[in-house]
Each structure stands twice: as structure tokens, then as C-alpha cells.
Motif scaffolding. Sequence first.
Motif, short mmCIF file in Angstrom:
data_model
loop_
_atom_site.label_atom_id
_atom_site.label_comp_id
_atom_site.label_asym_id
_atom_site.label_seq_id
_atom_site.Cartn_x
_atom_site.Cartn_y
_atom_site.Cartn_z
N ALA A 76 12.32 -21.49 -9.75
CA ALA A 76 11.54 -22.65 -9.35
C ALA A 76 11.50 -23.65 -10.49
CB ALA A 76 10.13 -22.23 -8.94
N TRP A 77 11.30 -24.91 -10.13
CA TRP A 77 11.25 -25.97 -11.13
C TRP A 77 10.37 -27.11 -10.64
CZ3 TRP A 77 12.98 -30.62 -9.27
CH2 TRP A 77 13.82 -30.57 -8.15
N ARG A 78 9.93 -27.92 -11.59
CA ARG A 78 9.11 -29.10 -11.27
C ARG A 78 9.41 -30.20 -12.28
NH1 ARG A 78 4.55 -27.16 -12.46
NH2 ARG A 78 4.05 -26.24 -10.45
N GLY A 79 9.67 -31.40 -11.80
CA GLY A 79 9.88 -32.54 -12.67
C GLY A 79 8.86 -33.63 -12.36
N GLN A 80 8.28 -34.23 -13.40
CA GLN A 80 7.25 -35.24 -13.21
C GLN A 80 7.52 -36.46 -14.09
OE1 GLN A 80 3.04 -33.42 -12.82
NE2 GLN A 80 4.14 -31.94 -14.09
N LEU A 81 7.29 -37.64 -13.54
CA LEU A 81 7.38 -38.90 -14.27
C LEU A 81 6.07 -39.66 -14.08
CD1 LEU A 81 10.99 -40.23 -13.52
CD2 LEU A 81 10.12 -39.36 -15.71
N ALA A 82 5.46 -40.05 -15.18
CA ALA A 82 4.22 -40.81 -15.14
C ALA A 82 4.46 -42.19 -15.73
CB ALA A 82 3.12 -40.09 -15.91
N TYR A 83 4.14 -43.22 -14.95
CA TYR A 83 4.34 -44.61 -15.37
C TYR A 83 2.97 -45.28 -15.42
CZ TYR A 83 5.94 -49.48 -15.31
OH TYR A 83 6.15 -50.80 -15.61
N THR A 84 2.56 -45.76 -16.60
CA THR A 84 1.24 -46.37 -16.78
C THR A 84 1.39 -47.67 -17.56
OG1 THR A 84 0.38 -44.11 -16.96
CG2 THR A 84 -1.14 -45.89 -17.48
N PRO A 85 1.79 -48.75 -16.89
CA PRO A 85 2.00 -50.01 -17.60
C PRO A 85 0.70 -50.70 -18.01
CG PRO A 85 2.34 -50.31 -15.25
CD PRO A 85 2.12 -48.85 -15.46
N THR A 86 -0.40 -50.48 -17.26
CA THR A 86 -1.68 -51.10 -17.59
C THR A 86 -2.79 -50.10 -17.33
OG1 THR A 86 -2.16 -51.94 -15.36
CG2 THR A 86 -0.76 -53.31 -16.77
N GLU A 87 -3.99 -50.45 -17.76
CA GLU A 87 -5.13 -49.60 -17.48
C GLU A 87 -5.50 -49.59 -16.02
OE1 GLU A 87 -8.38 -50.82 -19.88
OE2 GLU A 87 -7.48 -50.15 -21.78
N ASP A 88 -5.00 -50.56 -15.25
CA ASP A 88 -5.38 -50.69 -13.85
C ASP A 88 -4.33 -50.17 -12.88
OD1 ASP A 88 -7.80 -51.89 -14.53
OD2 ASP A 88 -6.85 -53.87 -14.66
N PHE A 89 -3.27 -49.59 -13.39
CA PHE A 89 -2.25 -49.05 -12.48
C PHE A 89 -1.53 -47.87 -13.13
CE2 PHE A 89 2.23 -48.83 -11.16
CZ PHE A 89 2.04 -48.51 -9.81
N SER A 90 -1.30 -46.85 -12.34
CA SER A 90 -0.49 -45.71 -12.78
C SER A 90 0.24 -45.13 -11.58
CB SER A 90 -1.36 -44.63 -13.43
OG SER A 90 -2.23 -44.03 -12.48
N ALA A 91 1.40 -44.54 -11.85
CA ALA A 91 2.20 -43.90 -10.82
C ALA A 91 2.68 -42.56 -11.34
CB ALA A 91 3.39 -44.79 -10.44
N LEU A 92 2.59 -41.54 -10.51
CA LEU A 92 3.05 -40.21 -10.87
C LEU A 92 4.00 -39.71 -9.79
CD1 LEU A 92 2.95 -37.67 -12.69
CD2 LEU A 92 1.01 -36.88 -11.29
N LEU A 93 5.26 -39.55 -10.15
CA LEU A 93 6.27 -39.02 -9.24
C LEU A 93 6.52 -37.56 -9.61
CD1 LEU A 93 8.51 -39.33 -7.07
CD2 LEU A 93 10.05 -40.02 -8.93
N SER A 94 6.46 -36.69 -8.62
CA SER A 94 6.69 -35.27 -8.85
C SER A 94 7.69 -34.74 -7.84
CB SER A 94 5.37 -34.49 -8.72
OG SER A 94 5.58 -33.10 -8.90
N VAL A 95 8.69 -34.00 -8.32
CA VAL A 95 9.66 -33.35 -7.45
C VAL A 95 9.71 -31.88 -7.83
CG1 VAL A 95 11.05 -35.40 -7.02
CG2 VAL A 95 11.56 -33.98 -8.99
#
Length: 766
Positions: free
Chosen positions: A231-250
Motif C-alpha cells: 500500500a502507498w499514499r502520496g500527498q501534496l499540500a499547497y498553501t499560497p496564502t493564509e486564506d487558502f490551502s489545498a491538499l491532494l491525496s492519492v
Amino acid sequence: MKTLTKSALVIAVHAALLSQASFAQVAKESERALESITVTAQKRTQSIQEVPISIATLNGEQFESIFSGGEDIVALAVRVPGLYAETSNGRVAPRFYIRGLGNTDFDLAASQPVSIVMDDVVKENVILKSFPLFDIEQVEVIRGPQGTLFGRNTTAGIIKFDSVKPSDDFDAYVKLGVGNLGTINLEGAVGGSLGEDLAGRFSVLSQDRDDWIDNAYTGQKDVIGGFDEKAWRGQLAYTPTEDFSALLSVHGRELDGTASVFRANILSKGSNDLNQNFDRDVVYYDGDIDGNGADNNPQKYENYGASLKLEFGLEDMDFTSITAIENAEGSSLGDIDGGVTLTEAADINGDGTTELTFPGNISFSAVTQDNLDDLEQFTQEFRLASDTTEALNWQVGAFYYESSFNVTSIDGFFGATTVFHDNTTWAVFGQTSYDVNEKLNITGGLRYTKDDKSLVVGEQNVNGFALVIGAASVQDYADINVDDGQVSWELSANYRIDKNTSLFSRVANGFRAQTIQGRDVAFEGAPSVAESETINSYDVGTKTDLLDNTLRLNIAAFYYEIDDVQFSAIGGGANNTALINADKGVGYGFEIDAQYLVTDNLTLTAGYSFNHTEIKDDSLTVLPCGANPSFNFTGNCTVIDPSTDGFAVSIDGNPFPQAPETIFNFTARYAFPVGDNAEVSIYTDWAFQGKTNLFLYSSREFKTNDNFEGGLRIAYENFEDDYSVALFGRNITDEENLKGAIDFNNLTGIVNQPRIFGIEAKVRFY
């Protein structure tokens, strides 16, 4: 080891936890204190002591020790008061129970009242619920009906898993364990900054065990019991500002292993003790689907998925979107009867003579294969929450769920049958919390759920021997469509007596929609439908930190009533798997979670739960242990329940199936320094399971009592060089515990895993 009774351990823990006077002064002098535990059970980070819900957590060494021997998710059973898990499907399709509420149905379309939530995504299908656990930050067991804050409604509770998330700080680890039976566990993760505003983390798991069980009927050595899990898990967290964040997980998972090991006639009539037929290392299997010899219970599954979590900071509020997809497919094959029919005696010695060396009589052979194809799950959740320091906090949300899959059941006699399942659900929910004053907080929530399910029967009896000889015919079943919509709600209060002690109460209403069971179609039976069930649950409790914050004691008492409670009537002479409703189900009891920092070197934890459940329906009957009126057969076991016609028995007043009356768990960790930058620790954990009825009916054979298992870990950890080496053991006394049974053909049982011991090394990088 059986002399190490549960009573003795309870007394020992009681003495350790309540000898407060002698330890209070020591605690004050050393200024030691337990760490604060935070949870997100109410969709915001809070101290566990402030949440008006009965919650328990697992993390760190306690969590890692449970899984050090290559165990799957079912190892969580009885490690938390009120929580149980079991399976008859190997390392897939686990069945969970909280406060006695669960579902014993082994079908791949089974609905469960316990929800599994991994990284904010509900895993609804039983295959998805078995995703391996690795690189986990914390587990939260949230007891009682939930729904006004979570996407999927649930009547029993939620088990919530949160993996370690990406951060800008680099960290990595590699952990390797090697044990007996060819057990090899490899786990690792690496994470850190990938550029401006971007961080990532990649985690992997490899669990392997050699086959170690012989099939003495075919003369094959070491052909059952192993597994190869990746099993495996990959995650990317993008936080350009204090008011927005994105977390992609596969994530992904591939399993090549062994389905559950069924063992024929390991119980004797009139007793629930394992008899002389039981041998951990040997089975006698003749199960054969394709005519090429015994199949030896193979199992293969794969699962892939992805999720995207978006968070927006707005004026005085936050908006969250969680989108997720899951795909899975695979198959399991089992020699369900666990043995060999007398008419199939083998030439064991190769001299032309046959010997009945296999255990007991089996009237007919049963082997079944289930193929899950094209499982697709899509979920979308939106939440809008206040973000202020005001006394009033609120959250509102919407949830959409859609899944589809088909299950093909292949029987050696009837052939193949395929059924298609679809489920669509949408809901709107909200919750508000108000600080009346500095001591009192009141929370209320509402939810409306609309659920639609359908079942379509496809091809039947393909290449079935029964069809060829005229013992079966292709049935014409109409499509089944059911839908329901209901409101659920909750109201709770938390009162702070002082900074260390609070009292809470909670009233919650939950709803589980209708469910459809299509498995009987494979055996010339009609599909069955269970009507919706609703629960009213009542909790009161206290959470307190004592002895200068060295003793944490959380206690909750509960009572619930369920109308039209859903059950699965499994077995009988035709090996049916039918859904039924009882008029009412009742449960009451309590849970205690305790943690005590005795000294700077010694930490104890203990948990205890009492859980009384009762079926209330004076007209509901089931056929027990192979009973079949058509053949004038009353069954294989010693039934305690009254019979209405000499065959069917009343289950009124019986406990829920697979609902332990008591659970007791205990851990102790003692550590001492070695030099200036290292320590040696000794950690042990024990879990006890009280009286448990395996089926809806009561019999002398199909019940368990005082099952227990223990673990031990002796570790050396170097803090300067960030590595550790440990000796570990799971089920260290090699207990042989009955965990489940097959009741239609003979006294077949399922037992726990054997003793696993080995060595483990872990290296961290920063």
C-alpha cells in the motif's frame, strides 16, 4: 497463563490508579503531567476533555505496537472500550461494532452502522474499510450516533483515521520488522518542502507472511495463511496564502493473500471449547471450483483512490470542500465447510486404501467464490463554519454520495450469479455551539438524509451443475428499488466544574437507511430487504484530570433504543443470508478510559466497558445451526432458545450478535535512561473480551468468554542518532481463541492469529 484472570488484572490496575495519596506528592515534586490530547470529532481542533462525546484515541507507541506483527485493521478489536471488530473475509471486509451495534453480514454489499472515515473521506463499502493502516497520526473512536457534522450518517459511531500530513519541515523514517512465519513488515515515509508554498509526503507499506498451514487432505505443505500486502499514499499540500490551502491525496493497495481459514468440527456438541480436531497448522480442504484440486482459499484485491480538500478563509468564516473517488475490485474463495465429506475419503498413504483422517462428518461440501467488480465510490462534501472568538460557533454542510458495483458469487454446485448494486445519498446538516458562560456550553445539530438503493439481478447459474441436472433453474427476479428520507438530530451540554473536571450529557437520534441483500440469489433464494432503523441514544459522563494532571479519567454511561433494528440471519439448513428487522433493540452500559503517569518512568493506561444488549421481538424466529424442516433436521448445536415448531427458535431477549458484554484493556510502559541520549523501554498491552454471542440465537457452542491476547515490546531508542531497535511479540501466550463460526453444515470455527514475534528497527531523518 489462564490463571492470569481478568479479575486479578482489574484489581491490580484499580490499586495502581487509585493509590493517589502516595503518588500525589511525588507528582508535585517532579512537575510531570500528561500530554494534552486534541481531537477533531466536532470538525475543529479541541481538547478531548472539552468535547461532550464519549471518545477514545490511539496513537504513537500504543498504535505501532498493535500492528508490529503485520496485523490488519481488525487488530483494533477490544483495544478501545466498546470497540469490537471481526471478519470471515480474511484481510478484507472487516466488520466493526461500537457499543454492540454492528452487522454480522459477510456479503460484499453489507451495510454497517459503524462508519470508517480516513482523512475526512468516508469508506462505505466493506472492502474500502480494510485499507491498511500506516503513517497514522491518530485514531479517534467516537461512540454513539453521528451525522450532524460528518458526511455519512451512522447509528453506532465513527472510527476516524488521520494520516501524517505534509509540512515544510523535512522528515523521513524507515521501519523494518522481521518475525516468525516469514513475517516481514516494511514501512516508511518522506516529506517536506517541494518549493514555495508546496509541501509533499509519500508513505509506503509492505506486509508479507509465508503460507504456514498444511492441507493434509491433498498432502500439500504450507499452502494457506500467508499474505503479500502493498500500500502507498502520496500527498501534496499547497498553501499560497493564509486564506487558502489545498491538499491532494492519492493512495493505492494490492493484496495477494489467503481468505479466512475455516476449520471443520473444531467444536464438540455441547461445548464451546476447541476440541482435539483443532490443529493450528493443519486443515483438510477439498474445496474446488474449477476441478483442478483444492483451491486453498486464495484472495486478491486492489483499491485505488484520490481526494482533494480545499479550504478557503472568508470573513469570519471558513469554507471547506472535500471531493473523493475510490475504485476497487478483487475476489476471495473459501472452503466454507472447512473440511471433507465422508464420501470423498482420500488415499492418504498412496497404497490404494482410504483413511478418514480429517475431522468429523460433513454432510455436503460448500465452496464459494465472491468477485467484486467495478466498485466506484464518489463523495462530495461542503462545509461552511464560523471562525470567530464569539460565544456562538456554527457549521453547516452538504454531502453527496454515490456508489455502484457488482458481485458475482460462484458456488461449486449452483454455478455463478451476478447482482448489481447502486446507492445514492444526499444530506444537509448543521451544528451550532454556544458558550452560555465560562462553564457551560450547549451544542445542537440537525441533519436530513435521503437515501436511494437498487439491486438488479444479472446472469444466474452460469455453468452450474445444479442447473444441468435440473436441481436449479434460472429465476426471474424483479429489480428492487428502495428509498427513504429522515431527519436526525442531537443536543449536548458540557459543564466545566473547574479547569480539570467537566460533566457532559448528550441526546442523539440516528438513522440507517434500508439495505438490500442479494446473496441468496446465488442459492436459488430471493433477495431480502431490511427496513430503515432509527436510534435514540442518551449519554452522561465526566472527564477529569487528577493528581496534578498525572491521572486522566474519562467515564461515560449510555442507554439506547433502536426501532426496526436491522440484523442478518445467517446459516440454517440452506445457508441463507437474509436481512431481517426486529421490532426493537436496547442497549445500556458504560465506558472508562484511564491514563496514569505513575512516575517519570512508568505510565499505565486502562479501559473497561460494560455493554448489555437485548433483542426485543416476541414474534421473530430464525433457523439455528443447520436446522432444515424439509429434511426433518433440527441442527448441529445445542440451542438454548425456545423453539416454535421444533426447528425455528425465538431470539427475543437475546444479546446482539458479536457484541462483547465486557471489554478490558491495559497497557504499561516502563522506561529508564541509558547514558545522556538514550533509553530502554518495556511496553506490554493486554486486551480481554467478555461474553460474546456469535449468532442471533443462543447455543452452548457458538459463544465465547474470557478471550484475551497480550503483547510485549522491549526497545532501545537513541535520541541523538534518531534510531530504535525493538524485540516484539504479539499474542505472546499463543492463545487459541474462537472468533467466529459457520453454522449451517457442521461445527466449523474461525480462530485468532498465532503468536508472532520478531525484531524491529526504525530510523528517523530530519
